[in-house]
Write a protein that holds these residues in place. Structure first.
Motif, PDB file in Angstrom:
ATOM      1  N   GLN A   1       0.815  -1.217   0.000  1.00  0.00           N
ATOM      2  CA  GLN A   1       0.000   0.000   0.000  1.00  0.00           C
ATOM      3  C   GLN A   1       0.846   1.264   0.000  1.00  0.00           C
ATOM      4  O   GLN A   1       0.496   2.253  -0.651  1.00  0.00           O
ATOM      5  N   ILE A   2       1.966   1.256   0.725  1.00  0.00           N
ATOM      6  CA  ILE A   2       2.796   2.460   0.793  1.00  0.00           C
ATOM      7  C   ILE A   2       3.830   2.507  -0.333  1.00  0.00           C
ATOM      8  O   ILE A   2       4.689   3.382  -0.369  1.00  0.00           O
ATOM      9  N   GLY A   3       3.750   1.531  -1.253  1.00  0.00           N
ATOM     10  CA  GLY A   3       4.609   1.531  -2.425  1.00  0.00           C
ATOM     11  C   GLY A   3       6.060   1.216  -2.136  1.00  0.00           C
ATOM     12  O   GLY A   3       6.958   1.670  -2.854  1.00  0.00           O
ATOM     13  N   ALA A   4       6.296   0.403  -1.101  1.00  0.00           N
ATOM     14  CA  ALA A   4       7.678   0.111  -0.706  1.00  0.00           C
ATOM     15  C   ALA A   4       8.233  -1.148  -1.360  1.00  0.00           C
ATOM     16  O   ALA A   4       9.438  -1.380  -1.331  1.00  0.00           O
ATOM     17  N   GLY A   5       7.372  -1.992  -1.876  1.00  0.00           N
ATOM     18  CA  GLY A   5       7.849  -3.212  -2.511  1.00  0.00           C
ATOM     19  C   GLY A   5       8.033  -4.353  -1.523  1.00  0.00           C
ATOM     20  O   GLY A   5       8.026  -4.162  -0.305  1.00  0.00           O
ATOM     21  N   GLU A   6       8.214  -5.561  -2.069  1.00  0.00           N
ATOM     22  CA  GLU A   6       8.321  -6.754  -1.238  1.00  0.00           C
ATOM     23  C   GLU A   6       9.549  -6.734  -0.341  1.00  0.00           C
ATOM     24  O   GLU A   6       9.545  -7.310   0.748  1.00  0.00           O
ATOM     25  N   GLN A   7      10.625  -6.079  -0.783  1.00  0.00           N
ATOM     26  CA  GLN A   7      11.849  -6.070   0.017  1.00  0.00           C
ATOM     27  C   GLN A   7      11.662  -5.352   1.349  1.00  0.00           C
ATOM     28  O   GLN A   7      12.443  -5.540   2.284  1.00  0.00           O
ATOM     29  N   ALA A   8      10.616  -4.523   1.458  1.00  0.00           N
ATOM     30  CA  ALA A   8      10.390  -3.767   2.683  1.00  0.00           C
ATOM     31  C   ALA A   8       9.647  -4.576   3.741  1.00  0.00           C
ATOM     32  O   ALA A   8       9.579  -4.153   4.899  1.00  0.00           O
ATOM     33  N   VAL A   9       9.097  -5.733   3.367  1.00  0.00           N
ATOM     34  CA  VAL A   9       8.332  -6.533   4.335  1.00  0.00           C
ATOM     35  C   VAL A   9       9.207  -6.924   5.522  1.00  0.00           C
ATOM     36  O   VAL A   9       8.811  -6.809   6.681  1.00  0.00           O
ATOM     37  N   GLY A  10      10.419  -7.373   5.235  1.00  0.00           N
ATOM     38  CA  GLY A  10      11.330  -7.756   6.314  1.00  0.00           C
ATOM     39  C   GLY A  10      11.685  -6.581   7.209  1.00  0.00           C
ATOM     40  O   GLY A  10      11.769  -6.721   8.429  1.00  0.00           O
ATOM     41  N   TRP A  11      11.866  -5.405   6.617  1.00  0.00           N
ATOM     42  CA  TRP A  11      12.176  -4.218   7.416  1.00  0.00           C
ATOM     43  C   TRP A  11      11.007  -3.864   8.329  1.00  0.00           C
ATOM     44  O   TRP A  11      11.204  -3.524   9.500  1.00  0.00           O
ATOM     45  N   LEU A  12       9.791  -3.946   7.791  1.00  0.00           N
ATOM     46  CA  LEU A  12       8.612  -3.629   8.594  1.00  0.00           C
ATOM     47  C   LEU A  12       8.443  -4.624   9.750  1.00  0.00           C
ATOM     48  O   LEU A  12       8.040  -4.249  10.847  1.00  0.00           O
ATOM     49  N   LEU A  13       8.753  -5.884   9.487  1.00  0.00           N
ATOM     50  CA  LEU A  13       8.661  -6.893  10.546  1.00  0.00           C
ATOM     51  C   LEU A  13       9.744  -6.698  11.602  1.00  0.00           C
ATOM     52  O   LEU A  13       9.533  -6.985  12.785  1.00  0.00           O
ATOM     53  N   ALA A  14      10.911  -6.213  11.184  1.00  0.00           N
ATOM     54  CA  ALA A  14      12.027  -6.061  12.116  1.00  0.00           C
ATOM     55  C   ALA A  14      11.933  -4.785  12.951  1.00  0.00           C
ATOM     56  O   ALA A  14      12.540  -4.699  14.023  1.00  0.00           O
ATOM     57  N   ALA A  15      11.175  -3.784  12.484  1.00  0.00           N
ATOM     58  CA  ALA A  15      11.148  -2.479  13.161  1.00  0.00           C
ATOM     59  C   ALA A  15      10.663  -2.580  14.599  1.00  0.00           C
ATOM     60  O   ALA A  15      11.251  -1.974  15.511  1.00  0.00           O
ATOM     61  N   ASP A  16       9.599  -3.342  14.826  1.00  0.00           N
ATOM     62  CA  ASP A  16       9.057  -3.450  16.188  1.00  0.00           C
ATOM     63  C   ASP A  16      10.043  -4.105  17.153  1.00  0.00           C
ATOM     64  O   ASP A  16      10.319  -3.545  18.224  1.00  0.00           O
TER      65      ASP A  16
END
Length: 391
Positions: free
Chosen positions: A237-252
């Motif tokens: 949705q935010i246009g970050a691409g699949e590579q950003a999924v891991g970053w989003l999971l790791a942020a918390d």
């Protein structure tokens, strides 16, 4: 934290837990690759992944009682050896899929009493509230680092060595954990009554208002984990691409690690209890900002801030265990952890339903934040009234 780690018994428990957590997440990756590689079915891969959680929920309430009825060191060593054998069997190439599922369930059931025994035993080792809380900070930080390391290294190791060797490595971690605990932790007699009621600890906990409030705080974590289940649609949705999924999971978890460090380094145990309500509201409130549909950088910052505030849960868990009599801590700890895991599972599921309903991952996360604030405020007010009753 330095004071805690100087204790040889705690150091043994800490090291055993850290390598087991890393090994568990390595196994999660290996199983996903094995099952999907054999079946080509996303459904089967999801079913086996679910099996890594369900036995912990089913066994958490019942099997955690073993940590009160038997010597806690014995429980830890025995369960680790059972897990080593079962994971070792999973590592055998060509193990039938049905047997693999049975072994997964067995490994998780054997692990159900471990956390309860470890929490109760750590409180026995440290009778000072400050040092005990620091020890839990160290465990929380290390567990999150081990989780990230296990997931990050899992794909690399499975690719380089193959899934069977990755599973074999996990089996070895359990065997090492058993040896470390056996030789470094001193023997203690059972803390509870072997003939007492099986769910006596749960009955006692629900009879204590201050413990019910702490349980409520732990259940609220279910709303905080909603972004985890929506990482993929959020990235899209935010246009970050699949590579950003891991970053989003790791942020918390990265935020959690930083938050736990700051609290441990700069805030006393008493002040941490005082700020639990504020931090719980903040952890939910940060998610409301997702209503603005942030870009990737702001999303990562928000998730890290939510994780940092969410480090309050360490204080909640440590206070809960402290306020329970030693003879009931195994069963009570199982109740606490089971409720926490159920809340997390329901939260992830609810996030998916919300996202499907509103058609937006960011809106679903923001709504979870609003609900979190609404539910947390009365719990925080109740906490302010019961907090003075230190156990």
């Amino acid at each position: 934290m330095n004071v805690a780690i100087r204790n040889p018994e705690f150091r043994a428990l800490w090291l055993a837990e850290a390598q087991s957590v890393a090994g568990d997440h390595l196994t999660t990756v290996a199983l996903a690759i094995v099952v999907y590689g054999r079946t080509g079915s996303a459904l089967w891969a999801a079913v086996v992944y679910a099996l890594t959680f369900l036995p912990a929920l089913a066994g958490g309430l019942g099997l955690s009682q073993l940590a009160d009825r038997f010597p806690r060191r014995t429980v830890l060593v025995t369960c680790a050896l059972i897990q080593a054998v079962l994971v070792g069997a999973m590592a055998i190439p060509g193990t039938p899929l049905a047997l693999l599922c049975v072994l997964v369930v067995g490994v998780r059931l054997a692990g159900a009493p471990v956390n309860a025994a470890q929490n109760a035993l750590t409180r026995e080792i440290f009778d000072d509230d400050e040092v005990y809380l620091r020890s839990q900070d160290l465990r929380g930080i290390t567990t999150n680092i081990a989780m990230l390391a296990g997931l990050a290294a899992g794909g690399v190791l499975v690719t380089a060595l193959g899934p069977s060797w990755a599973l074999a490595i996990d089996a070895v971690t359990f065997a090492v954990a058993a040896a470390v605990v056996r030789w470094q932790v001193r023997a203690r007699p059972p803390a509870g009554d072997p003939d007492g009621p099986w769910f006596g600890a749960a009955q006692w906990v629900f009879g204590q208002r201050r413990l019910r409030v702490l349980l409520a705080f732990s259940w609220l974590v279910g709303l905080a984990v909603v972004p985890e289940g929506l990482a993929a649609p959020l990235a899209h949705q935010i246009g970050a691409g699949e590579q950003a999924v891991g970053w989003l999971l790791a942020a918390d978890p990265v935020g959690f690690i930083l938050g736990a460090f700051v609290l441990s380094r700069f805030v006393s145990a008493e002040n941490r209890r005082r700020y639990v309500g504020v931090l719980a509201i903040a952890a939910a409130g940060v998610l409301v900002v997702f209503a603005l549909e942030p870009g990737l950088v702001l999303a990562l910052v928000l998730l890290a801030l939510a994780g940092a505030a969410g480090a309050y849960i360490i204080t909640v868990g440590a206070t809960f265990i402290t306020w329970v009599p030693n003879e009931l801590r195994g069963g009570a700890g199982g109740l606490y952890r089971t409720g926490l895991r159920v809340a997390q599972g329901l939260g992830v599921a609810m996030g998916g339903v919300l996202a499907e309903w509103v058609g937006s991952a960011t809106t679903a996360i923001a709504l979870a934040g609003v609900l979190g604030v609404v539910f947390t405020v009365p719990v925080a007010l109740s906490w302010a009234r019961v907090r003075s009753y230190a156990g």
